[in-house]
Each structure stands twice: as structure tokens, then as C-alpha cells.
Design an enzyme around this catalytic site. Sequence first.
Site, PDB file in Angstrom:
ATOM      1  N   GLU A   1      -5.957 -10.521  -2.007  1.00 30.98           N
ATOM      2  CA  GLU A   1      -6.764 -10.450  -0.778  1.00 30.98           C
ATOM      3  C   GLU A   1      -8.264 -10.362  -1.109  1.00 30.98           C
ATOM      4  O   GLU A   1      -9.006  -9.597  -0.548  1.00 30.98           O
ATOM      5  CB  GLU A   1      -6.343  -9.239   0.075  1.00 30.98           C
ATOM      6  CG  GLU A   1      -4.871  -9.212   0.413  1.00 30.98           C
ATOM      7  CD  GLU A   1      -4.466  -8.008   1.225  1.00 30.98           C
ATOM      8  OE1 GLU A   1      -5.353  -7.336   1.787  1.00 30.98           O
ATOM      9  OE2 GLU A   1      -3.249  -7.706   1.297  1.00 30.98           O
TER      10      GLU A   1
ATOM     11  N   GLU B   1       0.801  -1.240   0.000  1.00 29.84           N
ATOM     12  CA  GLU B   1       0.000   0.000   0.000  1.00 29.84           C
ATOM     13  C   GLU B   1       0.829   1.284   0.000  1.00 29.84           C
ATOM     14  O   GLU B   1       0.634   2.178   0.819  1.00 29.84           O
ATOM     15  CB  GLU B   1      -0.977  -0.029   1.179  1.00 29.84           C
ATOM     16  CG  GLU B   1      -1.874  -1.241   1.157  1.00 29.84           C
ATOM     17  CD  GLU B   1      -2.806  -1.376   2.346  1.00 29.84           C
ATOM     18  OE1 GLU B   1      -2.905  -0.445   3.157  1.00 29.84           O
ATOM     19  OE2 GLU B   1      -3.451  -2.439   2.463  1.00 29.84           O
TER      20      GLU B   1
HETATM   21  O1  G3I Z   1      -6.142 -11.964  17.790  1.00 33.71           O
HETATM   22  C1  G3I Z   1      -6.068 -10.787  18.598  1.00 33.71           C
HETATM   23  C2  G3I Z   1      -6.987 -10.919  19.809  1.00 33.71           C
HETATM   24  O2  G3I Z   1      -6.514 -11.968  20.640  1.00 33.71           O
HETATM   25  C3  G3I Z   1      -7.021  -9.590  20.579  1.00 33.71           C
HETATM   26  O3  G3I Z   1      -7.961  -9.677  21.626  1.00 33.71           O
HETATM   27  C4  G3I Z   1      -7.440  -8.473  19.611  1.00 33.71           C
HETATM   28  C5  G3I Z   1      -7.488  -7.128  20.270  1.00 33.71           C
HETATM   29  O4  G3I Z   1      -6.163  -6.706  20.550  1.00 33.71           O
HETATM   30  O5  G3I Z   1      -6.470  -8.403  18.524  1.00 33.71           O
HETATM   31  C6  G3I Z   1      -6.496  -9.596  17.764  1.00 33.71           C
HETATM   32  O6  G3I Z   1      -5.564  -9.473  16.726  1.00 33.71           O
HETATM   33  C7  G3I Z   1      -5.993  -8.569  15.722  1.00 33.71           C
HETATM   34  C8  G3I Z   1      -6.135  -9.378  14.414  1.00 33.71           C
HETATM   35  O7  G3I Z   1      -6.424  -8.500  13.305  1.00 33.71           O
HETATM   36  C9  G3I Z   1      -7.237 -10.430  14.498  1.00 33.71           C
HETATM   37  O8  G3I Z   1      -8.468  -9.825  14.705  1.00 33.71           O
HETATM   38  C10 G3I Z   1      -4.888  -7.527  15.549  1.00 33.71           C
HETATM   39  O9  G3I Z   1      -4.841  -6.733  16.717  1.00 33.71           O
HETATM   40  C11 G3I Z   1      -5.206  -6.652  14.354  1.00 33.71           C
HETATM   41  O10 G3I Z   1      -4.147  -5.733  14.105  1.00 33.71           O
HETATM   42  C12 G3I Z   1      -5.374  -7.532  13.105  1.00 33.71           C
HETATM   43  O11 G3I Z   1      -5.824  -6.699  12.027  1.00 33.71           O
HETATM   44  C13 G3I Z   1      -5.426  -7.167  10.723  1.00 33.71           C
HETATM   45  C14 G3I Z   1      -5.035  -5.925   9.919  1.00 33.71           C
HETATM   46  O12 G3I Z   1      -4.716  -6.301   8.578  1.00 33.71           O
HETATM   47  C15 G3I Z   1      -3.829  -5.243  10.527  1.00 33.71           C
HETATM   48  O13 G3I Z   1      -2.747  -6.159  10.558  1.00 33.71           O
HETATM   49  C16 G3I Z   1      -6.602  -7.888  10.056  1.00 33.71           C
HETATM   50  O14 G3I Z   1      -6.865  -9.113  10.717  1.00 33.71           O
HETATM   51  C17 G3I Z   1      -6.278  -8.166   8.608  1.00 33.71           C
HETATM   52  O15 G3I Z   1      -7.428  -8.703   7.931  1.00 33.71           O
HETATM   53  C18 G3I Z   1      -5.848  -6.886   7.893  1.00 33.71           C
HETATM   54  O16 G3I Z   1      -5.439  -7.261   6.622  1.00 33.71           O
HETATM   55  C19 G3I Z   1      -5.091  -6.152   5.753  1.00 33.71           C
HETATM   56  C20 G3I Z   1      -3.894  -6.568   4.927  1.00 33.71           C
HETATM   57  O17 G3I Z   1      -2.818  -6.907   5.771  1.00 33.71           O
HETATM   58  C21 G3I Z   1      -3.518  -5.462   3.951  1.00 33.71           C
HETATM   59  N1  G3I Z   1      -4.662  -5.100   3.094  1.00 33.71           N
HETATM   60  C22 G3I Z   1      -5.851  -4.709   3.864  1.00 33.71           C
HETATM   61  C23 G3I Z   1      -6.261  -5.842   4.801  1.00 33.71           C
HETATM   62  C24 G3I Z   1      -7.540  -5.494   5.538  1.00 33.71           C
HETATM   63  O18 G3I Z   1      -7.326  -4.395   6.365  1.00 33.71           O
END
Ligand code: G3I
Length: 354
Positions: free
Chosen positions: A264, A158
Site C-alpha cells: 500500500e 493489521e
Molecule cells: O465512496 C463513498 C462515498 O460515496 C460516500 O459519500 C462516503 C461517505 O460515506 O464514503 C465513501 O466511501 C468511503 C471510501 O473510503 C472512499 O472514500 C468509505 O466510507 C470508507 O470506509 C473508505 O475508507 C477506506 C478505508 O481503508 C476503510 O476501508 C479508504 O478509502 C482506504 O484508503 C483505506 O485503506 C486502508 C487499507 O484498507 C488498510 N491499510 C490502511 C489503509 C488506509 O487507511
Amino acid sequence: MTQKLDRRLALGGALALAACQGRAQATAPAVLPAPLKTLVPFPLGCAVMTGQLDDPGFVQLLTTHFSQITPEFELKMEVVLREDGGFDFARPDRLAAFARANGLGFHAHTLVWYAEAAPAFQRLDGAGKAFADAYRNYILAVAGRYRGLARAWDVVNEPVEDDGSGYRACLWRRNLGLDYVARAFHHAREADPHAVLFLNDYNLESSPKKRLAFLRLAEKVLKAGAPLSGLGSQSHLRWDLAPGAVTAAVRDLARLGLPVHISELDVSLQDGRFNQTNRQARVQRQARLVGEASEALAALPAVQRYGLTVWGLRDGDSWLRRPPNAGDGTDAPVLFDDAGAAKPAARALIGARV
Ligand code: G3I
């Protein structure tokens, strides 16, 4: 007052019932004649998190239909780079080991992202050579660890401004200039001589201007001699995206002759421009968009068909069903429903091939 309230409750109940019926009709299970991965002419991937590996139903469905996985977030700086500058590879190691044990490809995601400037790097903001050295060392350590395991890396994720007007301001660019992009590719190649090295971004279908800026950056990086070797279009789509937009994007990305990754894919059913459209019609539009993505990739020369990755196995696994993106909690953006039944979008992926 009570009469109006009664009417409102009745109307609300009727709408809720209609929505459920719509959902029930719209998501009648699709019949898949064989595992999806055997019915498409490219590797079929899925985003995965370690917590899902403890669910036997998840693992069964994933390994049946998919031939590759992408760590959804556990190979990113937010997990791997500790506050003290140390590394924590436990979770991505588990994902890489799972891929290897199940004969799945491992698409590593992602090394450098504007959205994840870890505290250990923020402490080096403005530190000149110390920042540059830490940047190289991070990429060497992380990409080097999965050398021989990762089929590819999303090296830079990105980099383009949402409106396509230019390139994002971020910690990396502030300290290294736009050269942070080319540097990342050089460092990744130094760490891993074989992985396909991707530049990855989103909204390349809905925004031709952003797509042009993305391609211009790719050309600039290539001209600088950086080992960019793949282009990823995330393809987080919405059901009302115009037919043909996905095909145009894939064709434009393919013009550089590099492997293309629909990296994705999901198709949100949340409100679009025609937000009166009923659920069943949205589900059909979703299926057509998935089919278009599959056809567009299949139409490329084999060497350019890197793969198609969906961003979540079952609807309930999707980031679009978790805060802060969950909307009304009813989105159904991927190929399998909450119970793991195939949806029209899954059938559309294989199109007329069977
Ligand atoms: O699993 C933990 C959980 O145990 C905890 O209670 C909670 C609150 O802190 O966090 C959970 O982890 C989160 C995880 O998603 C699962 O829900 C992380 O904090 C959170 O940062 C993570 O977000 C991810 C995001 O990227 C940032 O890394 C999303 O799952 C993921 O789908 C998203 O993916 C992005 C791609 O990398 C780039 N393109 C866009 C896409 C969607 O935003």
C-alpha cells in the site's frame, strides 16, 4: 491592529506564493521512457475504487503503467456484508471483471480486519460455535467467489498493536482467541487452493518492534501449520523516514522465505520531525524512499518478488486527500500528480534500470 494585520496578510500571501512556486518547481513532470510496469522486475499494482473506472483518464493511466489492482475498500466487510448478514458483491465483482478484461492481476483485500467488525458479526459476539461457523462461512463465501480470479488475498490485516507490544484486541480475537489468525488462513485455503495468502500490516519500516511482533506472529501461524504464504508491508511512509528503514524491513520480511508484497505504498509529504523542510526537498526525499522500496524488492529472489502496490493512482485519488486524513489538502503521496503527470517518485521507481 490594522498595521499588524496588514503585515500578517502580506506574509501569508508571500508564504502561499512561495508554496505554490515550490510546488510548481518540485513537481516538474518526470519523463518516463516506457510504461512503468515494463521497467520494474515485479508486478506493479494500484489501489482502485469502482467510481474511478468511469473516468477514462484514470483507466488509461492505470492500464498503461500497472499490471495489477487492489480494491481499495470495496471488497471489505464494510461493503460486502450487509446488516442482515447477506452479501453484496456488485462492486468487487465489477473490479474483478475490470481486472480480467484488462489482463490485470487482482489482489483481493481484505478478509479479516480488526477495524471492520460488521454488525452481522457483532450480533454473534459471544455466541461460541455460531460465531466460529459464521466466521468460516464468511471467508468461504467471499474467498470462494473470487477463486481463480484473485492472485492473492490479504487474509488478515493489521493484527499487531501499533506499539508492537502484542496483538490487537478485536471481535475476532475475543471470540476465537489469537487462533482467529490461523483459522482465517485455513478457511481461505479451503475456499481457494491457489491464491497466495498474505498477512499484512503497516509501520513495519518505522517500528522495528512492530516488525518483530509481526514476524513472530507469522512464525507462530506457520508453526501451527496454517497456509500463510505471503507477507505484506503496507508501507504508508512519511517523507522524513530514515534512509535504509525500508530496506531493513523488506530484508527482515524476506527472511522467512515467503513472497513479499509492498502492499500500500505512499509517501506523505505532511509534516514530519523537520517540518520546516521545504516542499521541493520533501518531494526529493519522497522519490528516494520510493526508489529504496523498489530496489529492496528487486534485490529479492524472483520467487519472493510478489509485487509493489501504490495506494492511489494520482495524488488526488489518495486517501490522504480525503477526510479525515486530508490534513491541509495539499498532500502529494503517490507517483502521479493530480493531472496524471509522472512525478520524481515515478522516475525513482525505475531507478537505474533505464
Ligand atoms: O465512496 C463513498 C462515498 O460515496 C460516500 O459519500 C462516503 C461517505 O460515506 O464514503 C465513501 O466511501 C468511503 C471510501 O473510503 C472512499 O472514500 C468509505 O466510507 C470508507 O470506509 C473508505 O475508507 C477506506 C478505508 O481503508 C476503510 O476501508 C479508504 O478509502 C482506504 O484508503 C483505506 O485503506 C486502508 C487499507 O484498507 C488498510 N491499510 C490502511 C489503509 C488506509 O487507511
